[in-house]
Scaffold this motif. Structure first.
Motif: not given
Length: 88
Positions: A5-13
């Motif tokens: 979930v943190d990796i996805w959030a970094e990507y989306v950000s």
């Protein structure tokens, strides 16, 4: 712990505010030496641009996008590297 979930959030950000580059999410086993962590791939958020012709240009771009980061913190966020094909 840095989870999916943190990796996805970094990507989306990064994708949402870095509109001057292409943003990708890469599986570590699909490029370079195919690194993994205990047999499991890890994921890397990357920014691509034709303007990234040197490490200095990449670091300057990163410093402009992440002005709150310096030194090691900036290096942890941005690593100027050239991707190579798997096994390359």
């Amino acid at each position: 712990k840095f989870a999916a979930v943190d990796i996805w959030a970094e990507y989306v950000s990064l994708q949402s505010f870095a509109t001057d580059v292409r943003v990708g999410l890469l599986n570590s086993t699909t490029f370079g030496t195919g690194k993994n962590n205990a047999g499991e791939p890890y994921y890397v958020t990357v920014a691509f641009s034709d303007d990234f012709t040197s490490a200095d240009k990449i670091i300057a771009w990163c410093a402009a996008r992440f002005p709150q980061l310096t030194g090691t913190a900036l290096n942890n966020r941005c690593l100027a590297t050239q991707l190579t094909p798997l096994g390359g």
